[in-house]
Design a protein around this motif. Structure first.
Motif, PDB file in Angstrom:
ATOM      1  N   SER A 203       0.828  -1.220   0.000  1.00 42.90           N
ATOM      2  CA  SER A 203       0.000   0.000   0.000  1.00 42.90           C
ATOM      3  C   SER A 203       0.849   1.250   0.000  1.00 42.90           C
ATOM      4  N   LYS A 204       1.994   1.133   0.709  1.00 36.29           N
ATOM      5  CA  LYS A 204       2.895   2.277   0.750  1.00 36.29           C
ATOM      6  C   LYS A 204       3.474   2.563  -0.628  1.00 36.29           C
ATOM      7  N   ALA A 205       3.871   1.481  -1.326  1.00 35.82           N
ATOM      8  CA  ALA A 205       4.441   1.663  -2.657  1.00 35.82           C
ATOM      9  C   ALA A 205       3.397   2.234  -3.615  1.00 35.82           C
ATOM     10  N   GLU A 206       2.182   1.702  -3.497  1.00 37.01           N
ATOM     11  CA  GLU A 206       1.096   2.200  -4.372  1.00 37.01           C
ATOM     12  C   GLU A 206       0.783   3.653  -4.064  1.00 37.01           C
ATOM     13  N   TYR A 207       0.726   3.991  -2.804  1.00 38.05           N
ATOM     14  CA  TYR A 207       0.434   5.354  -2.381  1.00 38.05           C
ATOM     15  C   TYR A 207       1.515   6.318  -2.857  1.00 38.05           C
ATOM     16  N   SER A 208       2.769   5.874  -2.743  1.00 39.17           N
ATOM     17  CA  SER A 208       3.879   6.704  -3.177  1.00 39.17           C
ATOM     18  C   SER A 208       3.811   6.945  -4.686  1.00 39.17           C
ATOM     19  N   SER A 209       3.497   5.881  -5.430  1.00 40.97           N
ATOM     20  CA  SER A 209       3.390   6.026  -6.881  1.00 40.97           C
ATOM     21  C   SER A 209       2.231   6.958  -7.265  1.00 40.97           C
ATOM     22  N   THR A 210       1.100   6.785  -6.595  1.00 39.44           N
ATOM     23  CA  THR A 210      -0.064   7.629  -6.874  1.00 39.44           C
ATOM     24  C   THR A 210       0.228   9.080  -6.525  1.00 39.44           C
ATOM     25  N   LEU A 211       0.924   9.298  -5.442  1.00 34.27           N
ATOM     26  CA  LEU A 211       1.256  10.645  -5.018  1.00 34.27           C
ATOM     27  C   LEU A 211       2.168  11.324  -6.035  1.00 34.27           C
TER      28      LEU A 211
END
Length: 573
Positions: A203-211
């Motif tokens: 989720s952190k990786a996805e959130y970072s990418s989305t951000l």
């Protein structure tokens, strides 16, 4: 075990876009309202110009109607009045006002084509362009809002997974510290904690990418898309402002273009006004209404205190047509004619215009002769044309029958002959009038008194017997009236006007005459009356019905029988 940063650490990095998006949306709303106001202003100006064109058209129409209203009617008396310089100047003013109205129509047409039509088309294009720009703006705004929602969802998911990993870690540590828990349970808790931790990492990786993606989109949105859209809207608005300014300039130029022509119209009106010649107009009135009569001469003194033979003096009111002929008069004073003040009879007058004074009658007869000559010329031209056509038919029978025009040629010949007879008739009357007009060097004198019976030459110069035919022509015969000698009386001049004139003959009314003017008398056809004063060349004969009824009738309306042996003791009626 790796500890994860709490999601609240990233909260500040993503909280600002929410406020920016809201502010960007507010700016679009403000711009949308302003550009709509600009279109409303443009449409208001279009409406103003359209109403101006309607006013110009209405004004031009009213000017044309005004000019037409005061134009002289063709073949009417008004048209004759426009021969004077003042009325011709007025007619020129009417014509120039008609041209003046045309320039206002030009103003209306140019404003309609150059301003109203152009701006109306431009407004439609402007509305489409504005709609397109704000559509792009809304689309960009919706895109950034969608990216923001995706970022928020990724953040919430990351936050949730981190919390679940924390709870799983705490549970594992609790199970691991508890000596009563089996090894299998501890292993199971450890595996669950690791799974939750991995989910948090994902989720952190996805959130970072989305951000990162959102920040890129946001930067593109606020530094590229939105500025471009705002720039297009600004350019659109500036073009609108420039266009309305140019239209206002055109508004003035349209008026300015017609000013020289309007100035020419006004110059022509001024020129027409300066052409008014009062002397010329007065002379035309004199020529139009002069009668041709000579003023009456001096009245001879008549001495009634001594018995004597009184001679007769000539006068323009009692002489015979200026040809040296005179008629017998008696001791009473002749009542003067009212010919200079007699009004024209209503309705059609005699064919020979004998009801008019000599000069006016001459002009009317001359006009009639000229008109008949023009008609003869037209008929002769038609006859010549038909003759040429007949010659062509004779030479080329295939083009037509030569006999087909014979009937028309005969009709034209008859018409020409009739017109020539009419011309001869009117020329005869014209010659008669011109012969009767007194010479300019003659000075007629007023006649009062009677002829001497002893003067044989007076018999030949007495009044003539006039007969009037229905066509108005005259025949004159020398009367054989003898001059009478009347003894002098002791009456004063103040009683002279009360003495009735003696009768010098009788007459029979050939036609009914309605004497509606001052000095005239009505007669019925076939009525017999007494003649008290013969026609003196002005077309009127003075008659009497009874002691109280006497007046003038047109000579052509009666048949006169003069007494050839009139005596001084003639009985009065």
């Amino acid at each position: 075990m790796v500890s994860l940063p709490h999601p609240s650490v990233l909260q500040g990095a993503v909280s600002a876009p929410c406020l920016c998006c809201r502010k960007g949306k507010d700016q679009f709303d403000n711009l949308e309202k302003h550009t709509q106001w600009g279109i409303d202003v443009l449409e208001k100006y279009i409406k103003f110009v359209k109403e101006r064109t309607e006013i110009e058209l209405s004004y031009a129409k009213q000017l044309r109607n005004l000019s037409k209203k005061y134009q002289p009617k063709k073949n009417s008396k008004e048209e004759e009045e426009y021969r004077y310089t003042s009325t011709r100047a007025f007619l020129a003013t009417l014509n120039e006002m008609n041209d003046y109205a045309g320039q206002h129509e030009v103003i209306s047409e140019n404003m309609t084509s150059l301003i109203t039509a152009e701006l109306t088309r431009y407004v439609q294009e402007l509305k489409q362009e504005r709609k397109s720009h704000f559509h792009d703006g809304r689309k960009a705004q919706q895109h950034i809002e969608t990216c923001w929602k995706q970022l928020e969802a990724s953040k919430r998911r990351f936050e949730r997974d981190c919390k679940e990993a924390d709870r799983a870690q705490q549970y594992f540590e609790k199970m691991d510290a508890d000596i009563n828990v089996t090894k299998a349970d501890v292993e199971k808790a450890r595996q669950q904690a690791q799974l939750r931790h991995q989910m948090a990492e994902d989720s952190k990786a996805e959130y970072s990418s989305t951000l990162q993606k959102f920040n890129s989109e946001q930067h593109e949105h606020y530094y590229t898309h939105i500025p471009n859209i705002f720039q297009k809207i600004q350019e659109m608005e500036e073009r609108r402002i420039v266009r309305i300014g140019e239209s206002m300039k055109t508004f003035a130029d349209v008026d300015r273009q017609v000013i020289p022509i309007i100035g020419k119209c006004l110059d022509e009106i001024t020129k027409a006004a300066e052409s008014v010649d009062h002397k010329n107009d007065s002379q035309m009135v004199i020529e139009a209404f002069k009668s041709g009569f000579e003023p009456p001469g001096d009245v001879d003194f008549e001495d009634f205190t001594q018995p004597m033979k009184r001679t007769v003096s000539e006068t323009s009111l009692s002489n015979s047509r200026g040809d040296g002929k005179s008629e017998p008069k008696f001791g009473s004073k002749s009542k003067g004619k009212l010919w200079p003040f007699i009004k024209k009879n209503k309705g059609a007058g005699p064919e020979d215009f004998s009801n008019l004074p000599p000069e006016q009658r001459r002009k009317k007869l001359q006009q009639k002769v000229d008109e008949l000559n023009r008609d003869i010329q037209k008929e002769m031209d038609s006859r010549d044309a038909l003759t040429k056509m007949k010659d062509v038919y004779i030479k080329n029978p295939q083009m037509g029958d030569a006999a087909s025009v014979d009937h028309r040629l005969a009709e034209l010949g008859q018409n020409i002959e009739k017109l020539r007879l009419e011309v001869q008739k009117f020329e005869g009357w014209l010659a008669e009038v011109e012969g009767r007009l007194p010479a300019r060097t003659e000075q007629p004198r007023r006649q009062s008194g009677v002829y001497e019976a002893q003067n044989p030459s007076g018999v030949n110069s007495c009044a003539q017997d006039r007969e009037s035919s229905p066509d108005g022509s005259y025949t004159e015969e020398q009367s054989q009236e003898t001059e009478m000698k009347i003894p002098a009386t002791d009456f004063d001049d103040e009683f002279d006007d009360e003495e009735p004139l003696p009768t010098i003959g009788t007459c029979k009314a050939l036609y009914t005459f309605e004497g509606q003017n001052e000095g005239t008398i009505s007669v019925a056809e076939g009525e017999l009356l007494y003649v008290i004063e013969e026609d003196k060349g002005d077309g009127w004969t003075r008659i009497r019905r009874n002691e109280d009824e006497e007046g003038y009738v047109p000579t052509s309306y009666v048949e006169v029988y003069l007494d050839k042996n009139a005596k001084g003791a003639m009985t009065y009626i």
